[in-house]
Scaffold this motif. Structure first.
Motif, PDB file in Angstrom:
ATOM      1  N   PHE A  64     -12.925  54.304  19.349  1.00 63.89           N
ATOM      2  CA  PHE A  64     -11.594  54.633  18.840  1.00 63.89           C
ATOM      3  C   PHE A  64     -10.637  55.019  19.963  1.00 63.89           C
ATOM      4  N   ASN A  65     -11.137  55.641  21.012  1.00 63.40           N
ATOM      5  CA  ASN A  65     -10.272  55.950  22.152  1.00 63.40           C
ATOM      6  C   ASN A  65      -9.752  54.673  22.803  1.00 63.40           C
ATOM      7  N   ARG A 116      -7.201  53.037  20.230  1.00 66.55           N
ATOM      8  CA  ARG A 116      -5.932  53.770  20.125  1.00 66.55           C
ATOM      9  C   ARG A 116      -5.051  53.535  21.347  1.00 66.55           C
ATOM     10  N   ASN A 132      -2.350  50.768  21.124  1.00 63.97           N
ATOM     11  CA  ASN A 132      -1.288  50.839  20.113  1.00 63.97           C
ATOM     12  C   ASN A 132      -1.708  50.208  18.786  1.00 63.97           C
ATOM     13  N   ASP A 154      -2.803  50.552  14.981  1.00 64.71           N
ATOM     14  CA  ASP A 154      -2.492  51.541  13.955  1.00 64.71           C
ATOM     15  C   ASP A 154      -3.727  52.043  13.225  1.00 64.71           C
ATOM     16  N   ALA A 189     -12.445  59.284  13.935  1.00 62.84           N
ATOM     17  CA  ALA A 189     -11.069  58.788  13.931  1.00 62.84           C
ATOM     18  C   ALA A 189     -10.072  59.938  13.831  1.00 62.84           C
ATOM     19  N   VAL A 201      -9.793  61.562  17.226  1.00 63.58           N
ATOM     20  CA  VAL A 201      -9.097  60.732  18.216  1.00 63.58           C
ATOM     21  C   VAL A 201      -7.628  60.558  17.861  1.00 63.58           C
ATOM     22  N   GLY A 202      -7.333  60.496  16.554  1.00 57.97           N
ATOM     23  CA  GLY A 202      -5.959  60.295  16.124  1.00 57.97           C
ATOM     24  C   GLY A 202      -5.621  58.856  15.822  1.00 57.97           C
ATOM     25  N   VAL A 203      -6.573  58.120  15.253  1.00 56.81           N
ATOM     26  CA  VAL A 203      -6.326  56.744  14.827  1.00 56.81           C
ATOM     27  C   VAL A 203      -6.696  56.635  13.353  1.00 56.81           C
TER      28      VAL A 203
END
Length: 485
Positions: free
Chosen positions: A106-107, A110, A113, A115, A138, A141-143
């Protein structure tokens, strides 16, 4: 209007195990014979083709209001044993895919770019925990993530589908469209229109399935499938015959679905070599770039693009450095180790930004991306129990390259003792190729203002005139200049 083979072919062969390839082979050739010649046949067949593409004018892009979304498909939650393994040894042992591997994936995703990530799920009991791990990773990580129910394996049952979707929809990482949890699928005609309508009603989901083996005209508003929020075309990523990819299939479905209801796909490669599926799809003429240029030219009609895939090693369409664990690919996969594709991901990030924002990013770093198969298409393997893959004669023996020039540059491509210079390439993306007329190492060089700024030979790849087993996968590399020139 004739239904494009991009749907028929996928139904016949792409993920479903068949005792032979004859059905898919017939479909591919019947469709190919009805097609016109490639749009740029001279470019596809030229021995030293050069295509300079300048992207410094924002007006080149069709622009409109509204968000654009790019997803990537992740198959690691699904075991191939659920689909077509005949023994335990053929499992993809996806249960060894732990939280840390999800975070690592995921890093990387992400950073480009993307989404959200589509998580392909099947029927095995352990998959639920792997999905929970993925959602937790996720969120960290922020995705975004969402489920893609693979009904070639997953229980074709409305209640089970609703239970899964509702259990996950409230988690922080669940990706939503217009405030509704995104729900996708591979296959799913078994639920029927009534079943899918029930899934939509009971989950409040935004539906984006790939459903084949249906009357596609019924996807129109007012048709039996017209309630779908959008519909995805997997096979539209690749040409289905011996010609370059075009947009006839895209426009066929866009005409039916209308603006924003067609979800497009893009993929850089396709090759598989098992006894139950043994074929390739043509990726010549810089397919990895050409497909994105097509999508950008249609962006006024598109809202969603899904990249196929992050990690389907069995079909050679992956965007990372290769299998992270021994159990990450089906038993008998002999063509991925030592064949990194992460440079493909770096390359398409340029086009992802252009699709999403309506403006190509400025090129600040001089880079050469290049890719090649490891042996000539027409040779006989020394020790392979299978024949050459279907479609082997649809691909040419070329070293393909995309040169990102921050200002005028000159490039040399070389294989063994054979080389060619490409002088005074302009600012932008320059597509060049070299016929593989010799054997040996690959070398790429760049010169600017009389100074050599790139001179790179990968130490782990050789183009050879022999092979023990057929391998039509691509070795993908890149080299960048340091500093400004």
């Amino acid at each position: 209007m004739k239904v494009p083979a991009s749907s028929l072919f996928l139904y016949a062969a792409l993920f479903i195990a068949l005792p032979s390839f004859s059905i898919a082979h017939d479909l591919r050739h019947s469709y190919a014979s009805s097609k016109k010649e490639p749009r740029d046949k001279a470019l596809a067949s030229a021995s030293n083709a050069t295509d300079n593409t300048k992207h410094d004018d924002i007006a080149d892009l069709q622009k409109r209001d509204g968000s654009k979304y790019v997803f990537v498909h992740h198959i690691r939650t699904l075991t191939y044993a659920s689909i077509h393994a005949s023994s335990h040894s053929q499992y993809i042992r996806s249960y060894d895919y732990d939280y840390n591997l999800w975070v690592n994936d995921f890093n990387q995703i992400r950073a480009k770019n993307i989404d959200a990530v589509a998580l392909n799920v099947g029927r095995d009991p352990w998959e639920r925990q792997r999905v929970q791990d993925a959602y937790n990773a996720a969120a960290a990580v922020g995705v975004g993530v969402f489920i893609s129910f693979d009904y070639t394996s997953f229980d074709c049952n409305v209640d089970t589908t609703v239970e899964w979707a509702n259990e996950l929809s409230g988690l922080p990482a669940q990706f939503k469209v217009d405030g509704r949890p995104l729900v996708s699928s591979f296959s799913g005609d078994c639920l029927g229109p009534g079943g899918w309508q029930a899934v939509r009603d009971r989950t409040g989901g935004f539906l984006m399935p790939f459903i084949y083996n249906i009357d596609y005209q019924q996807l129109r508003r007012g048709g039996s499938w017209g309630f779908l929020d959008t519909w995805q075309c997997w096979g539209c990523s690749w040409p289905q015959g011996d010609y370059d990819k075009n947009t006839e299939d895209d426009h066929y479905y866009m005409d039916i679905l209308g603006p924003d209801r067609y979800a497009a796909t893009a993929s850089p490669w396709f090759f598989t070599h098992y006894n139950y599926k043994n074929f390739l799809l043509r990726a010549d003429s810089w397919l990895v770039i050409a497909r994105w240029e097509e999508l950008i030219s249609m962006r006024d009609q598109l809202r969603f693009v899904e990249v196929l895939t992050w990690n389907d090693f069995g079909e050679s369409h992956y965007l990372n450095s290769g299998p992270p664990t021994e159990g990450s690919q089906p038993y008998g996969t002999t063509w991925t180790n030592g064949y990194p594709h992460n440079a493909f991901f770096d390359l398409i990030s340029y086009y992802i930004e252009a699709f999403k924002t309506g403006s190509y990013p400025a090129i600040a770093t001089d880079t050469i991306y290049f890719w090649s198969r490891p042996h000539p298409a027409g040779i006989n393997a020394n020790n392979d129990g299978l024949s050459r893959p279907q479609g082997w004669d649809w691909t040419s023996d070329n070293l393909w390259a995309a040169v990102f020039c921050s200002s005028t540059c000159s490039v040399t491509l070389q294989v063994g003792t054979y080389s060619q210079d490409f002088n005074n390439l302009a600012y932008g993306v320059n597509k060049i190729s070299l016929p593989l007329n010799a054997y040996g190492s690959i070398t790429v060089k760049m010169r600017k203002n009389g100074q050599e700024v790139i001179n790179y030979t990968p130490s782990d790849f050789q183009y050879r005139g022999w092979t023990d087993q057929y391998n039509f996968n691509a070795y993908v590399g890149s080299a960048s200049a340091s500093g400004s020139f």
